[in-house]
Design a protein around this motif. Structure first.
Motif, mmCIF file in Angstrom:
data_model
loop_
_atom_site.group_PDB
_atom_site.id
_atom_site.type_symbol
_atom_site.label_atom_id
_atom_site.label_comp_id
_atom_site.label_asym_id
_atom_site.label_seq_id
_atom_site.Cartn_x
_atom_site.Cartn_y
_atom_site.Cartn_z
ATOM 1 N N TYR A 298 0.831 -1.204 0.000
ATOM 2 C CA TYR A 298 0.000 0.000 0.000
ATOM 3 C C TYR A 298 0.868 1.257 0.000
ATOM 4 O O TYR A 298 0.621 2.212 -0.747
ATOM 5 C CB TYR A 298 -0.910 -0.006 1.223
ATOM 6 N N GLU A 299 1.911 1.251 0.817
ATOM 7 C CA GLU A 299 2.773 2.432 0.924
ATOM 8 C C GLU A 299 3.573 2.658 -0.357
ATOM 9 O O GLU A 299 3.761 3.802 -0.780
ATOM 10 C CB GLU A 299 3.698 2.286 2.133
ATOM 11 N N VAL A 300 4.039 1.586 -0.978
ATOM 12 C CA VAL A 300 4.752 1.721 -2.248
ATOM 13 C C VAL A 300 3.823 2.272 -3.322
ATOM 14 O O VAL A 300 4.196 3.162 -4.093
ATOM 15 C CB VAL A 300 5.341 0.359 -2.686
ATOM 16 N N ASP A 301 2.607 1.750 -3.362
ATOM 17 C CA ASP A 301 1.622 2.225 -4.332
ATOM 18 C C ASP A 301 1.334 3.710 -4.130
ATOM 19 O O ASP A 301 1.284 4.490 -5.090
ATOM 20 C CB ASP A 301 0.330 1.412 -4.195
ATOM 21 N N LYS A 302 1.168 4.107 -2.878
ATOM 22 C CA LYS A 302 0.879 5.513 -2.569
ATOM 23 C C LYS A 302 2.069 6.404 -2.908
ATOM 24 O O LYS A 302 1.911 7.481 -3.498
ATOM 25 C CB LYS A 302 0.523 5.639 -1.089
ATOM 26 N N TYR A 303 3.262 5.952 -2.574
ATOM 27 C CA TYR A 303 4.473 6.743 -2.810
ATOM 28 C C TYR A 303 4.738 6.942 -4.297
ATOM 29 O O TYR A 303 5.189 8.003 -4.730
ATOM 30 C CB TYR A 303 5.671 6.059 -2.155
ATOM 31 N N THR A 304 4.427 5.925 -5.103
ATOM 32 C CA THR A 304 4.703 6.000 -6.542
ATOM 33 C C THR A 304 3.521 6.539 -7.342
ATOM 34 O O THR A 304 3.586 6.601 -8.572
ATOM 35 C CB THR A 304 5.071 4.613 -7.098
ATOM 36 N N GLY A 305 2.434 6.907 -6.648
ATOM 37 C CA GLY A 305 1.258 7.355 -7.368
ATOM 38 C C GLY A 305 0.669 6.261 -8.242
ATOM 39 O O GLY A 305 0.182 6.526 -9.346
ATOM 40 N N SER A 306 0.739 5.035 -7.751
ATOM 41 C CA SER A 306 0.255 3.825 -8.448
ATOM 42 C C SER A 306 1.067 3.479 -9.692
ATOM 43 O O SER A 306 0.656 2.628 -10.487
ATOM 44 C CB SER A 306 -1.236 3.951 -8.816
ATOM 45 N N LEU A 307 2.239 4.103 -9.841
ATOM 46 C CA LEU A 307 3.120 3.721 -10.945
ATOM 47 C C LEU A 307 3.548 2.265 -10.801
ATOM 48 O O LEU A 307 3.691 1.544 -11.799
ATOM 49 C CB LEU A 307 4.361 4.617 -10.971
ATOM 50 N N SER A 308 3.714 1.811 -9.563
ATOM 51 C CA SER A 308 4.079 0.417 -9.316
ATOM 52 C C SER A 308 3.017 -0.531 -9.864
ATOM 53 O O SER A 308 3.327 -1.591 -10.401
ATOM 54 C CB SER A 308 4.283 0.175 -7.819
ATOM 55 N N LEU A 309 1.748 -0.133 -9.747
ATOM 56 C CA LEU A 309 0.669 -0.960 -10.283
ATOM 57 C C LEU A 309 0.696 -0.962 -11.806
ATOM 58 O O LEU A 309 0.517 -2.014 -12.435
ATOM 59 C CB LEU A 309 -0.683 -0.448 -9.790
ATOM 60 N N THR A 310 0.937 0.186 -12.387
ATOM 61 C CA THR A 310 1.017 0.281 -13.844
ATOM 62 C C THR A 310 2.133 -0.601 -14.389
ATOM 63 O O THR A 310 1.963 -1.316 -15.391
ATOM 64 C CB THR A 310 1.257 1.737 -14.281
ATOM 65 N N ILE A 311 3.274 -0.577 -13.707
ATOM 66 C CA ILE A 311 4.403 -1.415 -14.120
ATOM 67 C C ILE A 311 4.051 -2.889 -13.981
ATOM 68 O O ILE A 311 4.342 -3.712 -14.864
ATOM 69 C CB ILE A 311 5.662 -1.078 -13.293
ATOM 70 N N MET A 312 3.384 -3.233 -12.872
ATOM 71 C CA MET A 312 2.982 -4.615 -12.661
ATOM 72 C C MET A 312 2.025 -5.076 -13.752
ATOM 73 O O MET A 312 2.176 -6.167 -14.323
ATOM 74 C CB MET A 312 2.323 -4.758 -11.289
ATOM 75 N N GLU A 313 1.043 -4.261 -14.059
ATOM 76 C CA GLU A 313 0.068 -4.612 -15.092
ATOM 77 C C GLU A 313 0.741 -4.766 -16.453
ATOM 78 O O GLU A 313 0.389 -5.656 -17.231
ATOM 79 C CB GLU A 313 -1.029 -3.550 -15.156
ATOM 80 N N THR A 314 1.730 -3.915 -16.725
ATOM 81 C CA THR A 314 2.467 -4.006 -17.986
ATOM 82 C C THR A 314 3.279 -5.293 -18.052
ATOM 83 O O THR A 314 3.290 -5.998 -19.073
ATOM 84 C CB THR A 314 3.398 -2.795 -18.159
ATOM 85 N N LEU A 315 3.942 -5.618 -16.948
ATOM 86 C CA LEU A 315 4.735 -6.844 -16.892
ATOM 87 C C LEU A 315 3.870 -8.076 -17.095
ATOM 88 O O LEU A 315 4.261 -9.043 -17.759
ATOM 89 C CB LEU A 315 5.462 -6.937 -15.551
#
Length: 346
Positions: A298-315
């Motif tokens: 949750y904290e990584v997602d918040k810190y990156t502005g959900s960029l981490s989720l976008t990268i995950m979805e792309t991968l």
């Protein structure tokens, strides 16, 4: 990306606790499953409509039971005994909410949901119960509308809660009007379910699209419920909502055995002030680990502005990536779980 191993480790802990085959699959069912309604005739009928009270646990879990029964034939090609029905994730999560006390009145102004009071009551003030309402009502009513349930769209009605009635839809027509995008996603799932050539992976894609659309279209209406909770529980709820997006990214198979095993590492009670993972004494090491991991994601997602989720979805769009992650999760659990807490904290 350092976040990816963390995410895989956490989900390995969540979803691959044992993956053991049960001698009797019925042992894995949600609480009171066998005692709940199993067909529409088990509910009362008024003016030609089956009346379901989703604010009573047996009625709501009964709606899930009918849904699982009516869709069982479509999953027979994948495994016997309906074990690979992807809809198992919905009632099993609701069962965990019930057994962990998360359907009870968090304001404690009533005895709704408490063992000492009306223990089968589902509180409209419960954040967990409200979001789950839509993960019951929308897939259930969309199934009715798709023709899978064997009754017409105007033959079933859900009863409203005692307050905030305008936040909830109660029928196929009102849910279609209020949540058209989510209802369409669920109907898309059922339409593909009826196509004999649909693969297990195809159905997973449509299921998770419907699941995430449901949460996206409803969660903002219930932010005010967090005022009733301890800070650790409110934070857990917010973190869990974000983590579901990452689970959806790999389209995790929400089958009976896998989802049942997942429940073992979730908090078995409401979190209270002073609960800090990984130091909650009455939680197992694995429960502490998973709770900590959910918070970190949750904290990584918040810190990156959900960029981490976008990268995950792309991968995960890379051919074979989802299968690799699922296999890696199983391997991690098998070999690394005893040292997981040390790994994740370092």
């Amino acid at each position: 990306m350092a976040f990816l191993p963390l995410w895989v480790f956490v989900l390995a802990g969540c979803f691959s606790v044992s993956l053991a085959e049960a001698s009797n699959l019925s042992d894995l069912y949600p609480p009171l499953w066998e005692e709940s309604p199993s067909q529409f005739s088990d509910y009362r009928v008024e003016n030609g409509k089956h009346i379901i009270n989703p604010w009573v646990y047996p009625d709501r879990i009964g709606a899930y039971r009918i849904l699982l029964n009516k869709t069982a034939s479509y999953f027979e090609k994948f495994a016997p005994e309906n074990e690979l029905n992807l809809l198992w994730g919905l009632p099993l999560q609701h069962g965990w909410q019930y057994s962990s006390g998360r359907l009870a009145d968090p304001s404690q102004s009533t005895d709704c949901g408490y063992e000492s009071g009306d223990h089968l009551c589902i509180s409209v003030d419960s954040w967990w119960a409200d979001l789950n309402y839509f993960l019951c009502a929308l897939p259930f009513l969309a199934a009715v509308d798709s023709g899978i349930m064997g009754i017409s769209s105007d033959q079933v009605l859900l009863l409203p809660p005692p307050k905030d009635q305008k936040k909830f839809c109660l029928s196929v027509a009102t849910c279609q009007s209020s949540f058209p995008k989510a209802m369409k996603k669920w109907k898309d799932f059922y339409q593909h379910l009826k196509v004999a050539s649909s693969s297990f992976e195809d159905l997973l894609e449509y299921l998770w699209a419907a699941h995430t659309a449901t949460l996206e279209n409803t969660y903002k209406s219930f932010e005010d419920r967090f005022k009733y909770y301890s800070k650790p529980e409110a934070n857990f709820g917010r973190s869990w909502l974000v983590n579901v997006k990452y689970i959806a990214a790999i389209e995790f198979p929400t089958t009976l055995i896998r989802t049942h095993d997942f429940q073992k590492v979730l908090p078995q009670r409401m979190l209270v002030d002073g609960d800090t993972a990984p130091f909650i004494s009455d939680f197992t090491e694995l429960q502490n680990m998973v709770l900590l991991g959910i918070k970190l994601i949750y904290e990584v997602d918040k810190y990156t502005g959900s960029l981490s989720l976008t990268i995950m979805e792309t991968l995960m769009k890379t051919p074979g990536a989802k299968m690799v992650v699922l296999k890696l999760m199983d391997k991690i659990l098998e070999k690394a779980t005893p040292n997981f807490l040390e790994i994740i904290t370092n």
